[in-house]
Design an enzyme around this catalytic site. Structure first.
Site, PDB file in Angstrom:
ATOM      1  N   ASP A  92     -48.284 -47.078 102.356  1.00 58.29           N
ATOM      2  CA  ASP A  92     -48.375 -45.903 103.215  1.00 58.29           C
ATOM      3  C   ASP A  92     -49.115 -46.228 104.507  1.00 58.29           C
ATOM      4  OD1 ASP A  92     -48.520 -43.363 104.262  1.00 58.29           O
ATOM      5  OD2 ASP A  92     -50.133 -42.715 102.932  1.00 58.29           O
ATOM      6  N   ASP A 288     -44.472 -43.489 109.955  1.00 59.59           N
ATOM      7  CA  ASP A 288     -45.139 -43.282 108.669  1.00 59.59           C
ATOM      8  C   ASP A 288     -44.257 -43.748 107.518  1.00 59.59           C
ATOM      9  OD1 ASP A 288     -46.632 -42.462 106.529  1.00 59.59           O
ATOM     10  OD2 ASP A 288     -46.457 -40.327 106.930  1.00 59.59           O
TER      11      ASP A 288
END
Length: 435
Positions: A92, A288
């Protein structure tokens, strides 16, 4: 988030760690991604020093498993602990903290692929700069000086509560070296799943903060502070740490915006559809990897969906109202097998970044970068309304739009780059060809 049971857990943790705690102590968080799914200078250990790795040439490659659809998540494997054990982590770039679900014991834990991580006796103390980096300025309090408490919350409603520990990570470098080094990670003893949860052992935080794994590796001199990934449209791919795996001259670069320093953001973008400007020029974009899909704010999303519906008027497609895979799907005369079957009906999109300069860079979104084929054989829009999930004015470039591209976050030069990539084959060195 409620924290009932925290004090009882602390007593149990202390009973587990008391045998080695005194020696350890004497010697020595909010992530806002839409998740499928967060210095004290750390000296290298003896193994690191003896190897004398060249940080300019050494890199770490982590194979990726998963896909955007139908799995809806990715994971990489890291070997952690003594002896090292494998754990599946969600990579992430939208959060800093790496954490594992932790059996010390676990107050609330979710389903995981492996037995819960058992912590060693090396707690990070509250005053450690790594601990301070996990908290907002002015909010860091040391109610328990001997340990670092953290709480991470994600935009899909998931969360992790725990303490920071140090443990051994077994790492394989592309120069042939294998090394064990000690890094800080979260021992998460209280987890709540988010709306997009998939069974994982934890999260690999690859954000810009000091607590991220790559920041720690860079501080130890093992790799440059560079993160990259190449996600295959066929599933899988790889993440990498370090800068020895790409030719910088063949990458399109744009500066990271100083106005959004907590995220990998090039700043404001203009939405281009079919090669024409939409007039939407102030879209705050964030790259992201923790988001499977791409998100636009409500205004941009409504504009795009209205434009698509007009473009498809008269085409052999109609809305598939019975397909709930994603909010907007279309069916054809027969089931589609892949996006190539519908490419002629959809035009390319793009995001144009200016970054306050005269020159611009453009992130291209061909139909493959914003469409999926559902299990029902319909084509669905993989760009969603960020306003409906609490993103407000932020816009996210998610995994669907980064497939089959090398995407690089160079924290040393404060640049974001991308280029076409061969994401189906693992790289070994800079001489490897991605194109």
């Amino acid at each position: 988030m409620k924290t009932e049971g925290k004090s009882g857990w602390l007593l149990l943790l202390m009973s587990l760690l008391v045998m080695g705690l005194s020696a350890t102590m004497s010697s020595a968080s909010f992530g806002d991604q839409y998740h499928r799914g967060r210095r004290k200078t750390m000296l290298p250990d003896e193994a690191t020093s003896s190897l004398g790795l060249n940080r300019a040439a050494s890199s770490i490659v982590l194979p990726v498993h998963g896909n955007v659809y139908p799995i809806g998540s990715y994971n990489v494997t890291l070997n952690i602990g003594q002896p090292p054990k494998p754990y599946f982590l969600d990579p992430d770039t939208g959060s800093d903290l790496t954490w594992l679900q932790c059996d010390a014991p676990c107050v609330r834990c979710t389903e995981a692929p492996h037995p819960f991580y058992r912590p060693n006796n090396d707690l990070v103390v509250c005053k450690d700069p790594l601990c301070q980096a996990l908290h907002a300025p002015g909010s860091h309090k040391c109610d328990n000086p001997e340990q670092c408490d953290y709480e991470v919350e994600y935009a899909d409603g998931g969360s992790s509560l725990g303490v920071l520990v140090r443990d051994s990570f077994l790492l394989n470098f592309t120069n042939g070296n294998q090394q064990t080094t000690r890094l800080a990670l979260g021992c998460g003893y209280d987890q709540l799943p988010g709306s997009s949860y998939h069974p994982i052992d934890g999260v690999l935080g690859l954000g810009k903060g000091k607590s991220s794994i790559v920041s720690q590796l860079s501080n130890q001199g093992l790799v440059r502070h560079v993160i990259g990934h190449c996600l295959s449209g066929r599933g899988g791919g790889f993440f990498f740490f370090g800068d020895g795996l790409y030719d910088s001259s063949r990458i399109v670069w744009t500066p990271m915006s100083p106005d959004y320093s907590k995220h990998y953001s090039p700043g404001l973008a203009e939405l281009i559809v079919g090669g024409k400007s939409t007039g939407l020029r102030n879209l705050v974009m964030v790259f992201d990897s923790g988001s499977s899909y791409t998100y636009l704010n409500s205004q941009a999303y409504q504009f795009l969906t209205s434009w698509l519906k007009r473009e498809l008027t008269g085409k052999p497609l109609k809305e598939a109202l019975d397909d709930r895979t994603l909010p907007l799907c279309w069916k054809g005369r027969k089931q589609f097998k892949n996006v190539r079957d519908v490419k002629t009906y959809f035009k390319p999109l793009a995001l144009r970044f200016a970054s306050g300069r005269k020159d611009t860079t453009q992130f291209e979104l061909p139909p493959e970068a914003y469409l999926i084929i559902s299990s029902k054989g319909n084509v669905c829009l993989g760009i969603l309304n960020g306003g409906e999930v609490g993103l407000q004015n932020s816009n996210i470039i998610g995994d669907i739009s980064m497939q089959d591209k090398m995407v690089i976050y160079d924290n040393e030069k404060q640049m974001i780059g991308w280029g076409p990539g061969n994401c189906d084959q693992l790289p070994k060195s800079r001489s490897f060809s991605f194109w």
